[in-house]
Motif scaffolding. Sequence first.
Motif, PDB file in Angstrom:
ATOM      1  N   SER A  42       0.823  -1.198   0.000  1.00  0.00           N
ATOM      2  CA  SER A  42       0.000   0.000   0.000  1.00  0.00           C
ATOM      3  C   SER A  42       0.862   1.254   0.000  1.00  0.00           C
ATOM      4  CB  SER A  42      -0.900   0.007   1.242  1.00  0.00           C
ATOM      5  OG  SER A  42      -1.581   1.235   1.370  1.00  0.00           O
ATOM      6  N   PRO A  43       0.370   2.337  -0.613  1.00  0.00           N
ATOM      7  CA  PRO A  43       1.081   3.615  -0.498  1.00  0.00           C
ATOM      8  C   PRO A  43       0.986   4.230   0.891  1.00  0.00           C
ATOM      9  CG  PRO A  43      -0.987   3.911  -1.683  1.00  0.00           C
ATOM     10  CD  PRO A  43      -0.805   2.435  -1.509  1.00  0.00           C
ATOM     11  N   ILE A  44       0.125   3.691   1.738  1.00  0.00           N
ATOM     12  CA  ILE A  44       0.043   4.185   3.114  1.00  0.00           C
ATOM     13  C   ILE A  44       1.324   3.823   3.849  1.00  0.00           C
ATOM     14  CG2 ILE A  44      -1.177   3.991   5.323  1.00  0.00           C
ATOM     15  CD1 ILE A  44      -3.716   3.395   3.742  1.00  0.00           C
ATOM     16  N   GLU A  45       1.917   4.803   4.488  1.00  0.00           N
ATOM     17  CA  GLU A  45       3.151   4.579   5.242  1.00  0.00           C
ATOM     18  C   GLU A  45       2.811   4.044   6.629  1.00  0.00           C
ATOM     19  OE1 GLU A  45       7.047   7.124   6.851  1.00  0.00           O
ATOM     20  OE2 GLU A  45       5.293   8.151   6.029  1.00  0.00           O
ATOM     21  N   MET A  46       3.291   2.864   6.950  1.00  0.00           N
ATOM     22  CA  MET A  46       3.112   2.307   8.282  1.00  0.00           C
ATOM     23  C   MET A  46       4.289   2.756   9.142  1.00  0.00           C
ATOM     24  SD  MET A  46       1.315   0.631  10.414  1.00  0.00           S
ATOM     25  CE  MET A  46       1.434  -0.256  11.977  1.00  0.00           C
ATOM     26  N   VAL A  47       4.022   3.687  10.051  1.00  0.00           N
ATOM     27  CA  VAL A  47       5.063   4.236  10.910  1.00  0.00           C
ATOM     28  C   VAL A  47       5.140   3.355  12.153  1.00  0.00           C
ATOM     29  CG1 VAL A  47       5.862   6.247  12.187  1.00  0.00           C
ATOM     30  CG2 VAL A  47       4.595   6.547  10.041  1.00  0.00           C
ATOM     31  N   VAL A  48       6.200   2.573  12.236  1.00  0.00           N
ATOM     32  CA  VAL A  48       6.363   1.636  13.343  1.00  0.00           C
ATOM     33  C   VAL A  48       6.888   2.384  14.564  1.00  0.00           C
ATOM     34  CG1 VAL A  48       7.463  -0.490  14.115  1.00  0.00           C
ATOM     35  CG2 VAL A  48       6.813  -0.225  11.714  1.00  0.00           C
ATOM     36  N   CYS A  49       6.123   2.347  15.631  1.00  0.00           N
ATOM     37  CA  CYS A  49       6.455   3.095  16.844  1.00  0.00           C
ATOM     38  C   CYS A  49       6.978   2.148  17.912  1.00  0.00           C
ATOM     39  CB  CYS A  49       5.222   3.845  17.347  1.00  0.00           C
ATOM     40  SG  CYS A  49       4.517   4.963  16.097  1.00  0.00           S
ATOM     41  N   ARG A  50       7.438   2.721  19.015  1.00  0.00           N
ATOM     42  CA  ARG A  50       8.068   1.912  20.052  1.00  0.00           C
ATOM     43  C   ARG A  50       7.139   1.600  21.226  1.00  0.00           C
ATOM     44  NH1 ARG A  50      13.386   1.641  18.176  1.00  0.00           N
ATOM     45  NH2 ARG A  50      13.424  -0.170  19.538  1.00  0.00           N
ATOM     46  N   GLN A  51       5.989   2.245  21.269  1.00  0.00           N
ATOM     47  CA  GLN A  51       4.995   1.971  22.302  1.00  0.00           C
ATOM     48  C   GLN A  51       3.650   2.490  21.815  1.00  0.00           C
ATOM     49  OE1 GLN A  51       3.046   3.483  24.877  1.00  0.00           O
ATOM     50  NE2 GLN A  51       3.369   2.287  26.746  1.00  0.00           N
ATOM     51  N   GLU A  52       2.591   1.784  22.186  1.00  0.00           N
ATOM     52  CA  GLU A  52       1.272   2.127  21.646  1.00  0.00           C
ATOM     53  C   GLU A  52       0.790   3.515  22.081  1.00  0.00           C
ATOM     54  OE1 GLU A  52       1.531  -2.385  21.877  1.00  0.00           O
ATOM     55  OE2 GLU A  52       1.986  -0.711  23.248  1.00  0.00           O
ATOM     56  N   GLY A  53       1.217   3.959  23.275  1.00  0.00           N
ATOM     57  CA  GLY A  53       0.862   5.311  23.681  1.00  0.00           C
ATOM     58  C   GLY A  53       1.458   6.341  22.744  1.00  0.00           C
ATOM     59  N   GLY A  54       2.722   6.121  22.342  1.00  0.00           N
ATOM     60  CA  GLY A  54       3.348   7.021  21.388  1.00  0.00           C
ATOM     61  C   GLY A  54       2.663   6.976  20.043  1.00  0.00           C
ATOM     62  N   ALA A  55       2.284   5.787  19.589  1.00  0.00           N
ATOM     63  CA  ALA A  55       1.578   5.661  18.311  1.00  0.00           C
ATOM     64  C   ALA A  55       0.248   6.402  18.348  1.00  0.00           C
ATOM     65  CB  ALA A  55       1.355   4.183  17.989  1.00  0.00           C
ATOM     66  N   GLY A  56      -0.480   6.242  19.444  1.00  0.00           N
ATOM     67  CA  GLY A  56      -1.758   6.931  19.574  1.00  0.00           C
ATOM     68  C   GLY A  56      -1.599   8.435  19.593  1.00  0.00           C
ATOM     69  N   PHE A  57      -0.599   8.914  20.313  1.00  0.00           N
ATOM     70  CA  PHE A  57      -0.354  10.354  20.352  1.00  0.00           C
ATOM     71  C   PHE A  57       0.038  10.892  18.965  1.00  0.00           C
ATOM     72  CE2 PHE A  57       0.650  10.473  25.154  1.00  0.00           C
ATOM     73  CZ  PHE A  57      -0.596  11.010  25.435  1.00  0.00           C
ATOM     74  N   MET A  58       0.785  10.111  18.196  1.00  0.00           N
ATOM     75  CA  MET A  58       1.117  10.550  16.840  1.00  0.00           C
ATOM     76  C   MET A  58      -0.142  10.676  15.996  1.00  0.00           C
ATOM     77  SD  MET A  58       4.659   8.552  15.951  1.00  0.00           S
ATOM     78  CE  MET A  58       5.915   8.347  17.234  1.00  0.00           C
ATOM     79  N   ALA A  59      -1.085   9.752  16.173  1.00  0.00           N
ATOM     80  CA  ALA A  59      -2.346   9.842  15.438  1.00  0.00           C
ATOM     81  C   ALA A  59      -3.138  11.072  15.869  1.00  0.00           C
ATOM     82  CB  ALA A  59      -3.169   8.571  15.655  1.00  0.00           C
ATOM     83  N   VAL A  60      -3.123  11.387  17.158  1.00  0.00           N
ATOM     84  CA  VAL A  60      -3.782  12.606  17.638  1.00  0.00           C
ATOM     85  C   VAL A  60      -3.153  13.829  16.968  1.00  0.00           C
ATOM     86  CG1 VAL A  60      -4.190  14.082  19.643  1.00  0.00           C
ATOM     87  CG2 VAL A  60      -4.509  11.607  19.832  1.00  0.00           C
ATOM     88  N   ALA A 450      11.662   8.884  15.109  1.00  0.00           N
ATOM     89  CA  ALA A 450      12.056  10.057  14.333  1.00  0.00           C
ATOM     90  C   ALA A 450      13.314   9.769  13.523  1.00  0.00           C
ATOM     91  CB  ALA A 450      12.279  11.249  15.259  1.00  0.00           C
ATOM     92  N   VAL A 451      14.312   9.178  14.160  1.00  0.00           N
ATOM     93  CA  VAL A 451      15.571   8.880  13.470  1.00  0.00           C
ATOM     94  C   VAL A 451      15.331   7.884  12.341  1.00  0.00           C
ATOM     95  CG1 VAL A 451      17.858   7.874  13.735  1.00  0.00           C
ATOM     96  CG2 VAL A 451      16.983   9.447  15.477  1.00  0.00           C
ATOM     97  N   ALA A 452      14.519   6.855  12.618  1.00  0.00           N
ATOM     98  CA  ALA A 452      14.261   5.829  11.611  1.00  0.00           C
ATOM     99  C   ALA A 452      13.557   6.399  10.387  1.00  0.00           C
ATOM    100  CB  ALA A 452      13.431   4.704  12.223  1.00  0.00           C
ATOM    101  N   ARG A 453      12.699   7.392  10.595  1.00  0.00           N
ATOM    102  CA  ARG A 453      11.898   7.949   9.496  1.00  0.00           C
ATOM    103  C   ARG A 453      12.483   9.239   8.928  1.00  0.00           C
ATOM    104  NH1 ARG A 453       8.209   4.393   7.305  1.00  0.00           N
ATOM    105  NH2 ARG A 453       7.993   2.787   8.919  1.00  0.00           N
ATOM    106  N   GLY A 454      13.624   9.647   9.417  1.00  0.00           N
ATOM    107  CA  GLY A 454      14.231  10.861   8.905  1.00  0.00           C
ATOM    108  C   GLY A 454      13.606  12.136   9.423  1.00  0.00           C
ATOM    109  N   GLY A 455      12.832  12.049  10.507  1.00  0.00           N
ATOM    110  CA  GLY A 455      12.269  13.249  11.114  1.00  0.00           C
ATOM    111  C   GLY A 455      13.350  14.067  11.793  1.00  0.00           C
ATOM    112  N   ARG A 456      13.170  15.387  11.830  1.00  0.00           N
ATOM    113  CA  ARG A 456      14.213  16.267  12.355  1.00  0.00           C
ATOM    114  C   ARG A 456      13.671  17.263  13.381  1.00  0.00           C
ATOM    115  NH1 ARG A 456      17.163  18.904   7.376  1.00  0.00           N
ATOM    116  NH2 ARG A 456      14.993  19.434   6.888  1.00  0.00           N
TER     117      ARG A 456
END
Length: 542
Positions: A42-60, A450-456
């Motif tokens: 899929s063209p949807i980027e699956m951003v793999v996070c290190r904890q579900e709380g962090g993943a949820g906050f990213m979605a927020v 952030a480092v894995a995805r090139g975020g700065r």
Amino acid sequence: MTAETRTAGAAIVAQLEALGVRRAYGVPGESYLEVLDALHDSPIEMVVCRQEGGAGFMAVAEGRLTGLPGVAMVTRGPGAANAAIAVHTAWQDATPMVLFVGLVPVDDRDRESFQEFSLTGWFGSTAKRVITVERPDRAAAQVAEAFAVAAAGRPGPVVVGLPEDVLVEPTSAPLAAPRPIAGGAVSSAQRQALGRMLETAQRPLVVLGGDRWDAASTAAVTAWAERAELPLVADWRTHDVVDHDSPAYVGWLGYGRNPRLAGAFDDADLLLFVGTGYGDVISGGYRGGAADAVTVVVDPDPELRIHQRRVDLHLLADPSAFVAELPDVAKEPDWAKQLRAAQLEFATPGGEVGPYVDTNYVDMDVAMAQLAARLDRDAVITYGAGNHAVWAQRFLPHHGVGSLVAPRNGAMGIGVPAAVAASLVHPGRQVVSIAGDGCFLMNGQELATAVARGGRPLILVVDNAQYGTIRQHQEREHPGRVSGTALVNPDFGAYARAFGAFGERVSRTADLPAALDRALASGTAAVLHLDVDPAILQPRGA
């Protein structure tokens, strides 16, 4: 499988693509392997996070920055439990979000199966709707329904349960068309009534807030307020809704507010709320705001859950519909100009030279002045909950909607994940997060994402070795009896370097400008560890 037939898991991903989803944040789980497999192509980027709380906050954060529901994916039981904090944040902050939760197979329900739990029992009181996909032919349609519910009316979270066995079943059902989101409308009679109210008022305040603003709506309401000499106030942690350079902008209400603006709130004879309402934070515990002030609320939620006081006129409209029918009005300029002058004074840090220039502490007033001077005009700023945020919300300017992510429900730990998400949503924009030492370590591991995805993002960690907000309350309620608030911290600069990010510790105010320049020029995610005086819990003059 034929082109007409796919698994329910694949149909869900195809529906997400049709809805315009660009990213999903998550922690993988065996309960939704079929969805993960479909995401592979899929063209949807699956951003793999290190904890579900962090993943949820990213979605927020994604929902806050884009206006479209952010997507998080987690597994059953423990994964859903970790994500619950983000659902609560999206609920109280009125931010659109869809949380997908893998579930046990249908035949294993009610047998205390591995990681089994009640989706409705957990989230029924903190989500707009809880949906479980029971039949593969309904999977795509229910995803479209979830997105529509999350974005409509008062936005918020929707939780979608994905039973493991249903996901692998075949379906040939077509995808669902995205539902249009109704914006409501303002009638001619309502427009005229509001115009009469504003013309009559001597001390009106226009309070803006919520998540359903866009650049066109903010520009229109700002230009209208400037023409009409109406003061614009922002709700707590939505103060990116109006350009801080506008002469109509007079500040924000909520924790840490300008006392002079709080006084104006009490003295106002008309309160016009747009996208928000009267609640405990904006009013200092339901005490602020004159009880006899005429009150108008513009909000597409017919229930007005966010508003807890009198209503003289309710316009069932979102900001876009409201600004299309703004009444012509002109006020005397003195009221607005006095409030504007008070805001400019309040938002100016306490001088270039503070008390800690030559000591082993960083002066936060000076630090914010130095940072503000280095911010791009379209910089995105994030922070979590705690006294460290008082400096950021008071002294860092905003010039456009979608440039602030901060929790209105007071959730700690959102600042770092929000900064990661912002750096992915807006890869060409400057992203800065202000974090407390307690707040940072709640989700600091997402620096790896952030480092894995090139975020700065640039993250400033304000280290006062304590949970400062609670310490402040303790000193007020139980003087001299500090208990349960002390922290022992690592070297956060070294922590950042361990992830491959830039990291540096700063202990003197005089060393901060050069450190900021090095961090911003590093070309990678960066962390500056600021040592601050634990006795200083708010800006000078507060």
